[in-house]
Design a protein around this motif. Structure first.
Motif, PDB file in Angstrom:
ATOM      1  N   GLY A 271      14.893  53.369 -96.330  1.00  0.00           N
ATOM      2  CA  GLY A 271      15.651  53.291 -95.089  1.00  0.00           C
ATOM      3  C   GLY A 271      14.882  53.721 -93.857  1.00  0.00           C
ATOM      4  O   GLY A 271      15.481  54.000 -92.811  1.00  0.00           O
ATOM      5  N   VAL A 272      13.564  53.781 -93.967  1.00  0.00           N
ATOM      6  CA  VAL A 272      12.713  54.175 -92.842  1.00  0.00           C
ATOM      7  C   VAL A 272      11.879  52.964 -92.439  1.00  0.00           C
ATOM      8  O   VAL A 272      11.221  52.345 -93.278  1.00  0.00           O
ATOM      9  CB  VAL A 272      11.792  55.349 -93.229  1.00  0.00           C
ATOM     10  N   THR A 273      11.897  52.611 -91.159  1.00  0.00           N
ATOM     11  CA  THR A 273      11.166  51.432 -90.699  1.00  0.00           C
ATOM     12  C   THR A 273       9.674  51.742 -90.570  1.00  0.00           C
ATOM     13  O   THR A 273       9.298  52.682 -89.871  1.00  0.00           O
ATOM     14  CB  THR A 273      11.697  50.949 -89.348  1.00  0.00           C
ATOM     15  N   PRO A 274       8.815  50.965 -91.248  1.00  0.00           N
ATOM     16  CA  PRO A 274       7.381  51.204 -91.137  1.00  0.00           C
ATOM     17  C   PRO A 274       6.754  50.366 -90.022  1.00  0.00           C
ATOM     18  O   PRO A 274       7.169  49.228 -89.775  1.00  0.00           O
ATOM     19  CB  PRO A 274       6.858  50.737 -92.509  1.00  0.00           C
ATOM     20  N   TYR A 275       5.753  50.928 -89.387  1.00  0.00           N
ATOM     21  CA  TYR A 275       4.953  50.205 -88.400  1.00  0.00           C
ATOM     22  C   TYR A 275       3.482  50.420 -88.741  1.00  0.00           C
ATOM     23  O   TYR A 275       3.001  51.558 -88.745  1.00  0.00           O
ATOM     24  CB  TYR A 275       5.254  50.697 -86.976  1.00  0.00           C
ATOM     25  N   ILE A 276       2.801  49.330 -89.067  1.00  0.00           N
ATOM     26  CA  ILE A 276       1.367  49.414 -89.380  1.00  0.00           C
ATOM     27  C   ILE A 276       0.591  49.252 -88.077  1.00  0.00           C
ATOM     28  O   ILE A 276       0.604  48.190 -87.452  1.00  0.00           O
ATOM     29  CB  ILE A 276       0.964  48.341 -90.415  1.00  0.00           C
ATOM     30  N   LEU A 277      -0.069  50.322 -87.669  1.00  0.00           N
ATOM     31  CA  LEU A 277      -0.767  50.331 -86.382  1.00  0.00           C
ATOM     32  C   LEU A 277      -2.178  49.754 -86.473  1.00  0.00           C
ATOM     33  O   LEU A 277      -2.792  49.486 -85.456  1.00  0.00           O
ATOM     34  CB  LEU A 277      -0.825  51.765 -85.838  1.00  0.00           C
ATOM     35  N   GLY A 278      -2.677  49.597 -87.682  1.00  0.00           N
ATOM     36  CA  GLY A 278      -4.009  49.019 -87.848  1.00  0.00           C
ATOM     37  C   GLY A 278      -4.615  49.464 -89.160  1.00  0.00           C
ATOM     38  O   GLY A 278      -4.385  50.594 -89.607  1.00  0.00           O
ATOM     39  N   PRO A 307      11.824  53.136 -82.328  1.00  0.00           N
ATOM     40  CA  PRO A 307      12.966  54.036 -82.551  1.00  0.00           C
ATOM     41  C   PRO A 307      12.814  54.769 -83.882  1.00  0.00           C
ATOM     42  O   PRO A 307      12.312  54.212 -84.858  1.00  0.00           O
ATOM     43  CB  PRO A 307      14.160  53.075 -82.586  1.00  0.00           C
ATOM     44  N   ALA A 308      13.237  56.024 -83.929  1.00  0.00           N
ATOM     45  CA  ALA A 308      13.244  56.786 -85.174  1.00  0.00           C
ATOM     46  C   ALA A 308      14.546  56.488 -85.927  1.00  0.00           C
ATOM     47  O   ALA A 308      15.545  56.093 -85.302  1.00  0.00           O
ATOM     48  CB  ALA A 308      13.122  58.266 -84.877  1.00  0.00           C
ATOM     49  N   PRO A 309      14.575  56.640 -87.260  1.00  0.00           N
ATOM     50  CA  PRO A 309      13.469  57.105 -88.098  1.00  0.00           C
ATOM     51  C   PRO A 309      12.462  55.988 -88.359  1.00  0.00           C
ATOM     52  O   PRO A 309      12.832  54.832 -88.532  1.00  0.00           O
ATOM     53  CB  PRO A 309      14.175  57.512 -89.395  1.00  0.00           C
ATOM     54  N   CYS A 310      11.199  56.367 -88.378  1.00  0.00           N
ATOM     55  CA  CYS A 310      10.144  55.397 -88.634  1.00  0.00           C
ATOM     56  C   CYS A 310       8.928  56.125 -89.180  1.00  0.00           C
ATOM     57  O   CYS A 310       8.852  57.353 -89.157  1.00  0.00           O
ATOM     58  CB  CYS A 310       9.778  54.620 -87.367  1.00  0.00           C
ATOM     59  N   VAL A 311       8.002  55.346 -89.693  1.00  0.00           N
ATOM     60  CA  VAL A 311       6.732  55.910 -90.138  1.00  0.00           C
ATOM     61  C   VAL A 311       5.611  55.063 -89.561  1.00  0.00           C
ATOM     62  O   VAL A 311       5.663  53.825 -89.590  1.00  0.00           O
ATOM     63  CB  VAL A 311       6.658  56.003 -91.681  1.00  0.00           C
ATOM     64  N   LEU A 312       4.614  55.722 -88.987  1.00  0.00           N
ATOM     65  CA  LEU A 312       3.457  55.060 -88.391  1.00  0.00           C
ATOM     66  C   LEU A 312       2.320  55.095 -89.410  1.00  0.00           C
ATOM     67  O   LEU A 312       1.841  56.170 -89.781  1.00  0.00           O
ATOM     68  CB  LEU A 312       3.039  55.767 -87.103  1.00  0.00           C
TER      69      LEU A 312
END
Length: 422
Positions: A271-278, A307-312
């Motif tokens: 339930g945490v949105t991931p964002y791959i920064l590179g 927006p949180a919750p998220c993981v970078l």
């Protein structure tokens, strides 16, 4: 309704998923070549090479033989392929002897033969065979200078390719006229083939002059034999288009991006949105830590850019210019700088680790960071900034009980960084 795991457990699960995505046991089988008319010779080098060799043996029905070299502690049982262990990140005599034996194995092959080359991160030091006139001691001194210089992995490998009797396409040239199929697990930013183990089976467009420019750029003090080799041009590598490379093919079977996507799937399921920064971030580890802290703070405090919750999530290979005498590695250096810049911001947790299980020269993969990390350090009379100045990331996190220890992972897709913002 999805229940989000505790921050540390979720970060650990993402790291494990990244490592599992690069395991040779399921990356190797889909890429095995058809049986050749002649012999199949298996060679290779890297932290994952023994596990890769084992996977080949388990899924290859016909006859084969060969030799691969891996890091001390990374051997796994094989019946038909010999496994040799050697030193990493500074080469030793075992690696040099293994490299010579590999060249001997592929001498006098025929056009009907196939060489299956298993390459992974760490191969640059494990497959160490200096050119004539350069001693092992000189090569060891060079490696130590490179590791302490702050040079990027691409710059380090450019220098290594021009001082080697086996890297920079020379291994593939030695296999001619046999077919050469390289299966590679990438540990380098941008998945550049010439930088994975310094490219023993691919042509190299860089020159001795390029290597000399890197040496001058970082003010490295070189042994006379190495400087003479570069200045004379005697160390020139095998170039793209060389006819001896006409029957070579390289396939990337695991990459940092694949590992990050596996970690992202774990986050999404929680339930945490991931964002791959590179997947190929470079730069001084402490500087990358500061930049990532800025992004994390903006996210936590203002909901921007995410927006949180998220993981970078990010990968790649940062560098550390060594100024202190502490026990450090690039992942714990990044994490310590990140923590100092976050100043205990609530709701931000992080993990940084090397997917091979070794950060720097320690058998520690990395560490965890929590909002209370700095306070717990101060309570133990440990000053975080002093630890950073002394390049003592391992000492810092070990004292807090926050080290991440995986043991040998038998693979290597470089650094893994996850910043969880709850």
């Amino acid at each position: 309704m999805t229940t989000t795991p505790a921050p540390r457990a979720l970060l650990q699960a993402m790291f494990q998923a990244a490592i599992e995505a690069a395991q040779p046991s399921h990356c190797i089988p889909p890429h095995l070549p058809p049986a050749p008319k002649g012999r199949l010779i298996v060679i290779g080098a890297g932290k994952a090479s023994a596990a890769m060799a084992q996977a080949v043996e388990q899924h290859w029905p016909g006859p084969l033989s060969g030799l691969v070299v891996t890091r001390y502690g990374y051997a796994v049982p094989c019946e038909r392929i010999e496994i040799v262990e050697a030193s990493h990140p500074v080469p030793d005599a075992a690696g040099m002897q293994a490299a010579q034996r590999i060249l001997d194995l592929v001498a006098n092959l025929q056009a009907d033969d196939t060489v299956l080359c298993l390459i992974s991160g760490g191969g640059s030091s494990l497959l160490a065979l200096p050119l004539d006139g350069i001693s092992l001691e000189d090569k060891q001194a060079l490696n130590r200078a490179l590791l302490a210089s702050g040079a990027t992995i691409g710059e380090m490998n450019c220098v290594r390719r021009h001082l080697s009797a086996i890297k920079g396409g020379r291994l593939a040239a030695a296999c001619h006229p046999a077919q050469v199929i390289t299966l590679a697990i990438s540990d380098v930013p941008g998945d550049k083939l010439g930088d994975i183990a310094s490219g023993p089976t691919v042509g190299d467009a860089t020159t001795c002059d390029d290597a000399l420019a890197i040496v001058r750029r970082y003010g490295m003090d070189l042994p006379d034999s190495i400087r003479a080799t570069l200045e004379s041009g005697r160390g020139e590598s095998v170039k793209p288009g060389d006819p001896r490379l006409a029957r070579t093919r390289t396939t990337l079977i695991a990459t940092p991006q694949m590992a990050l996507e596996a970690a992202a799937a774990v986050a999404r399921a929680a339930g945490v949105t991931p964002y791959i920064l590179g997947d190929s971030l470079e730069g001084e580890a402490r500087d990358v830590g500061k930049v990532m802290a800025g992004i994390a703070l903006q996210t936590a405090q203002r909901g921007q850019p995410f927006p949180a919750p998220c993981v970078l999530l990010s990968g790649g290979e940062t560098t550390v210019t060594v100024r202190g005498n502490g026990r450090g590695g690039r992942n714990v250096e990044f994490l310590l700088a990140l923590g100092i810049a976050l100043e205990g911001q609530a709701g931000i947790h992080a993990l940084a680790g090397d997917t091979d299980g070794v950060d720097g020269q320690e058998d520690i993969a990395g560490a965890f960071l929590a909002p209370d990390t700095l306070q717990r350090a101060w309570d133990l009379a440990i000053r975080p900034r002093d630890s950073l100045d002394n390049n003592d990331g391992h000492g810092f996190f070990q004292a807090l009980g926050d080290s991440v220890i995986t043991g040998p992972t038998l693979t290597n897709v470089n650094d893994f960084r996850a910043i969880l913002i709850t």
